[in-house]
Design an enzyme around this catalytic site. Structure first.
Site, short mmCIF file in Angstrom:
data_model
loop_
_atom_site.label_atom_id
_atom_site.label_comp_id
_atom_site.label_asym_id
_atom_site.label_seq_id
_atom_site.Cartn_x
_atom_site.Cartn_y
_atom_site.Cartn_z
N LYS A 1 -5.04 4.89 6.31
CA LYS A 1 -3.73 4.00 6.36
C LYS A 1 -3.01 4.48 7.74
CE LYS A 1 0.24 3.30 2.92
NZ LYS A 1 0.14 1.71 2.51
N1 PMP Z 1 -3.80 -2.53 0.75
C1 PMP Z 1 -2.71 -1.85 1.55
C2 PMP Z 1 -2.80 -2.60 2.96
C3 PMP Z 1 -1.52 -0.84 1.89
O1 PMP Z 1 -0.95 -1.16 2.11
C4 PMP Z 1 -1.35 -0.49 0.05
C5 PMP Z 1 -0.48 -0.02 -0.08
N2 PMP Z 1 -0.83 1.79 0.36
C6 PMP Z 1 -2.50 -0.58 -0.83
C7 PMP Z 1 -3.79 -1.90 -0.51
C8 PMP Z 1 -2.83 -0.56 -1.96
O2 PMP Z 1 -2.41 0.89 -1.70
P1 PMP Z 1 -2.16 1.89 -3.22
O3 PMP Z 1 -2.82 1.77 -4.64
O4 PMP Z 1 -2.92 3.52 -2.83
O5 PMP Z 1 -0.63 1.85 -2.69
#
Ligand code: PMP
Length: 297
Positions: free
Chosen positions: A153
């Site tokens: 991320k």
């Molecule tokens: N895809 C992207 C590109 C994101 O930024 C997020 C948010 N973090 C998610 C998927 C979903 O991830 P999570 O459920 O871990 O928040």
């Protein structure tokens, strides 16, 4: 909007007032997007404030650092404890938490030698709202998995997301949907995609998307509710013909999709398994006992 004169953050080893914190303008993160972050939520529950899946989020932050060669020494426990302290100092219960690992001043393109941690929190509703979304398949695709570390991320990856969101909004849609470089459905700019057909749930497989913690929670909910789910490669046509679809993510929570490229999905939202999953998710984040209890001073 995100802080006022009373807001505390954790920054570079200390709890400080947000409006007194200073950053160096030569940080590598600021110039090149070379940094990593998380998005986490805490909820008010019957047994106090609980951070939902805190350990999972912090393990992903550590993994993001390691994929990007960013030195980072905090243990998961330290990170969770600091985060509860940030919530407590601000008197927050339902909050969005933003840990960000910033790389030290460096104007060259070499890997980081030192990093700093910010943990900020603010009160934030579901970032895509609660109404069903009209989405548009973007002309931008997700970055090629050989261009970036898809599973990190990383700050810079979100330029792609910003371009996609802007394009969708300029065309009158609520949100974008990105395909991968081969034209398979991938994910939203900040959330994972699921769609439903004949009661079964489908979601794009990993490889070209961020494997969300909410996505994994949806799998758990499907197992609990005996809903069949499948990960695979799907085309836009599969989504156009779906009965329902939703985006899921920590910030977005679970938000239903009304239409894709102007095509309204087959079923009334409230009559779908997706709507059950949405309800169950909100129960889970508010009640689940795997949460850690708010530390009282
Ligand atoms: N895809 C992207 C590109 C994101 O930024 C997020 C948010 N973090 C998610 C998927 C979903 O991830 P999570 O459920 O871990 O928040």
């Amino acid at each position: 909007m995100y802080f006022n004169e009373n807001t505390y953050i954790y920054f570079d080893g200390k709890f400080v007032k947000a409006d007194e914190a200073k950053v160096n303008l030569y940080l590598q993160t600021l110039h090149y997007g070379y940094g990593v972050f998380e998005g986490i939520r805490s909820y008010s529950t019957n047994s106090g404030t609980k951070i939902f899946k805190a350990e999972e989020h912090y393990r992903r932050l550590q993994q993001s650092c390691s994929l990007m060669n960013i030195p980072f020494d905090y243990s998961t426990k330290e990170l969770v404890d600091i985060t509860y302290e940030v919530l407590s100092k601000n008197n927050f219960s339902d909050a969005y938490i933003r840990p960000l690992v910033l790389c030290s001043p460096n104007m060259s393109l070499t890997k980081a030698h030192h990093s700093m941690l910010l943990i900020a929190a603010w009160e934030w509703n579901s970032y895509l709202g609660n109404k069903l979304l009209d989405i548009k398949i973007s002309s931008f695709c997700r970055p090629h998995p050989r261009s970036i570390k898809v599973e990190a991320k990383a700050c810079g990856h979100y330029v792609n997301s910003i371009l996609a969101v802007n394009e969708a909004k300029e065309n009158g849609y609520d949100e974008a949907l990105l395909l991968d470089h081969e034209g398979w459905l991938a994910e939203g700019p900040g959330a994972n995609l699921f769609f439903e057909k004949d009661g079964h749930l489908y979601t794009p497989q990993t490889g070209n998307l961020l494997p969300g913690i909410t996505r994994a929670t949806v799998f758990e909910i499907c197992s609990q509710l005996d809903i069949v789910y499948e990960e695979g490669q799907y085309l836009p046509a599969d989504l156009y013909n779906a009965d329902a679809a939703f985006y899921c993510g920590t910030g977005a929570e679970i938000v239903g999709i009304n239409s894709v490229d102007g095509k309204i999905l087959g079923k009334e939202w409230n009559e779908t398994n997706s709507a059950h999953i949405q309800k169950r998710y909100l129960q889970l984040v508010r009640e689940m006992d795997v949460h850690k209890k708010l530390k009282t001073a």
